[in-house]
Enzyme design. Structure first.
Site, PDB file in Angstrom:
ATOM      1  N   HIS A 311       5.597 -32.503 -46.312  1.00  0.00           N
ATOM      2  CA  HIS A 311       5.087 -31.501 -47.258  1.00  0.00           C
ATOM      3  C   HIS A 311       5.749 -30.159 -46.957  1.00  0.00           C
ATOM      4  O   HIS A 311       5.996 -29.830 -45.795  1.00  0.00           O
ATOM      5  CB  HIS A 311       3.564 -31.350 -47.105  1.00  0.00           C
ATOM      6  CG  HIS A 311       2.908 -30.735 -48.294  1.00  0.00           C
ATOM      7  ND1 HIS A 311       2.849 -29.369 -48.478  1.00  0.00           N
ATOM      8  CD2 HIS A 311       2.318 -31.292 -49.368  1.00  0.00           C
ATOM      9  CE1 HIS A 311       2.223 -29.116 -49.616  1.00  0.00           C
ATOM     10  NE2 HIS A 311       1.896 -30.269 -50.184  1.00  0.00           N
ATOM     11  N   ASP A 369      -0.543 -38.199 -51.285  1.00  0.00           N
ATOM     12  CA  ASP A 369      -0.043 -39.349 -52.059  1.00  0.00           C
ATOM     13  C   ASP A 369       0.029 -40.631 -51.252  1.00  0.00           C
ATOM     14  O   ASP A 369       0.314 -41.693 -51.813  1.00  0.00           O
ATOM     15  CB  ASP A 369       1.346 -39.005 -52.617  1.00  0.00           C
ATOM     16  CG  ASP A 369       1.249 -37.867 -53.619  1.00  0.00           C
ATOM     17  OD1 ASP A 369       1.963 -36.865 -53.456  1.00  0.00           O
ATOM     18  OD2 ASP A 369       0.409 -37.962 -54.533  1.00  0.00           O
TER      19      ASP A 369
END
Ligand code: SDX
Length: 434
Positions: A311, A369
């Site tokens: 991320h 996710d």
């Protein structure tokens, strides 16, 4: 503002320039460089915006090092337990959690805007039955611009508010319609007595042939998944919405731009890509093949990424991933799925990655996710629909950020500059001489 300043000095003796340092409520301070070009004739250079604050916002705060996420100051862990999605929508839009009267009024307003114009069915017919749901949604959300001329004046707070309510109310209906269209089944109309998430589940999975039985555990899981995906500071799709809307275009067009951006596998498309990655590992032999897969991820030439990991902001565990993992177990438990091989692969993959120097050194942790795909698959959603579900949830974040930007008296059209590295000026050459 702080009383601190930052001074930029030049090794060639050009005059130094000083800029104010601005502090927010929490998180990194910013150097206000808005006068840099006027003072120096130079731009900053920050492709991918690794060190650029594009706006001031009061909506969402992320501490990437600690793995913390706050919506209007409330930790995501508390909102996911104590609120439903429409409470969170109210919070993101108006800055405070609703009281009982506000909650009832807001829920009723959203519920009364869940139907879409019947003409929307004719757009749907233009798509192939196997069109990707994100292609359909990008088109359908943009098409909403053609139906609400009464709420296109951005400078009227009432019209801004009705646009927000319409988008929050209609996205689930459009997504469910795209699924029914792909299945060749009739559309299921929304029901006003159902909650937001229950309405969506019924529009998705009911048929005219039988009454639909709402499963409160599964509905709660979907509602919580919406909460986790609702907003996330200035991510790529939210920044797209802000930049698109800064031209003064209507909110439906701006949200359609956000849907288009979210589709990418580096962003919202990662939930679909992560489950497909788990399918591939499972097909190649499952847990026994994880070592080989990890080796390919580490091989720079393979261009293989561990989807659902890493991320830009979180350099620690994504707090949403923890809640999602818990939700996965709840859903599998409710459905009586004792041993989901994909979950086994995912948990083993996570265990290996979290102890592997490559991932530790690059601070790669599971993001939202990584587990969402397993949960959504168990809930009965096709893999190709995972990102449209993300879009349903993120619509409130996009529209809240849009509203904040439009209501900012200092708002200007976004117009970044560049470092030009192309050809110097040159004269035209006739084709005979090329
Ligand atoms: C979302 O921004 C948001 O807030 C997004 C989001 C939201 O709610 O809006 O949180 C939703 O989009 C979550 C992220 C979903 N994407 C994925 O899971 C796809 C896989 N992840 C990567 O593509 C990547 O981690 C990004 C895109 C998420 C972040 O990329 P960055 O910040 O640009 O980091 P990077 O690509 O520069 O990576 C740094 C290093 C690189 O290695 P080096 O070139 O330095 O040697 O880490 C490596 C990368 O190759 N790396 C990975 C990796 N992610 C980064 N290596 C293997 N697998 C990965 N997943």
């Amino acid at each position: 503002m702080t009383d601190r300043t930052a001074t930029l000095s030049f090794s060639d003796g050009s005059p130094a320039v000083t800029f104010p340092v601005i502090a927010g409520t929490t998180g990194p301070d910013v150097v206000d460089i808005r006068t840099l070009y006027a003072k120096t004739g130079m731009f900053t250079y920050d492709p991918g915006f690794l060190s650029t604050g594009a706006c001031a916002s009061q909506i969402t705060f992320i501490d990437g090092d600690k793995g913390e996420l706050l919506y209007r100051g409330y930790p995501i862990e508390e909102l996911a337990v104590h609120c439903d999605f429409l409470d969170v929508c109210y919070l993101l839009l108006y800055g405070e959690l609703p009281n009982a009267a506000q909650q009832k009024e807001f829920d009723t307003r959203v519920t009364n805007h869940t139907m879409v114009n019947e003409q929307m069915q004719f757009f749907m017919r233009g798509f192939r039955r196997d069109a990707h749901p994100m292609a359909v949604l990008t088109g359908m959300v943009g098409a909403l611009s053609a139906f609400y001329p009464d709420s296109m004046n951005l400078h009227d707070p009432m019209q801004r508010d009705i646009s927000a309510i319409r988008l929050i109310g209609k996205l689930p209906t459009l997504v469910a319609m795209s699924y029914k269209y792909s299945m060749g089944q009739p559309y299921i109309y929304p029901r006003n007595e159902l909650s937001y998430a229950a309405n969506f589940m019924r529009m998705m999975f009911a048929t005219p042939c039988a009454d639909y039985e709402v499963n409160p555990v599964l509905v709660r899981a979907v509602d919580r998944i919406f909460i986790l995906h609702a907003d996330h500071e200035q991510n790529a799709s939210t920044s797209t919405v802000r930049l698109c809307a800064s031209s003064g275009t209507n909110p439906f067009a701006a949200i359609a731009a956000g849907v288009a951006c979210l589709w990418g596998p580096s962003h919202g498309g990662a939930n679909e890509a992560a489950l497909n990655m788990l399918y591939d590992i499972q097909a190649q032999g499952g847990v026994a093949k994880i070592g080989e897969f990890i080796a390919r991820v580490k091989d720079k030439n393979s261009n293989v990424k561990l989807m659902g990991f890493g991320h830009r902001v979180y350099k620690n565990y994504d707090p949403r991933a923890r809640i999602m993992q818990k939700t996965t177990h709840e859903v599998l438990g409710e459905l009586g799925i004792k041993d989901d091989p994909m979950l086994d692969v995912a948990m083993e993959l996570e265990k290996i990655a979290l102890t592997d120097e490559y991932f530790i050194e690059k601070k790669l942790y599971p993001n939202i996710d990584f587990y969402s795909g397993i949960t959504l698959k168990a809930l009965g959603f096709p893999t190709t629909m995972f990102t449209v579900l993300f879009a349903v949830a993120r619509t409130v974040g996009w529209i809240a950020q849009w509203k904040e930007m439009i209501e900012d008296p200092h708002q200007k059209i976004g117009r970044p500059r560049q470092l030009y590295t192309g050809a110097p000026q040159r004269d035209y050459v006739a084709i005979a001489k090329r």
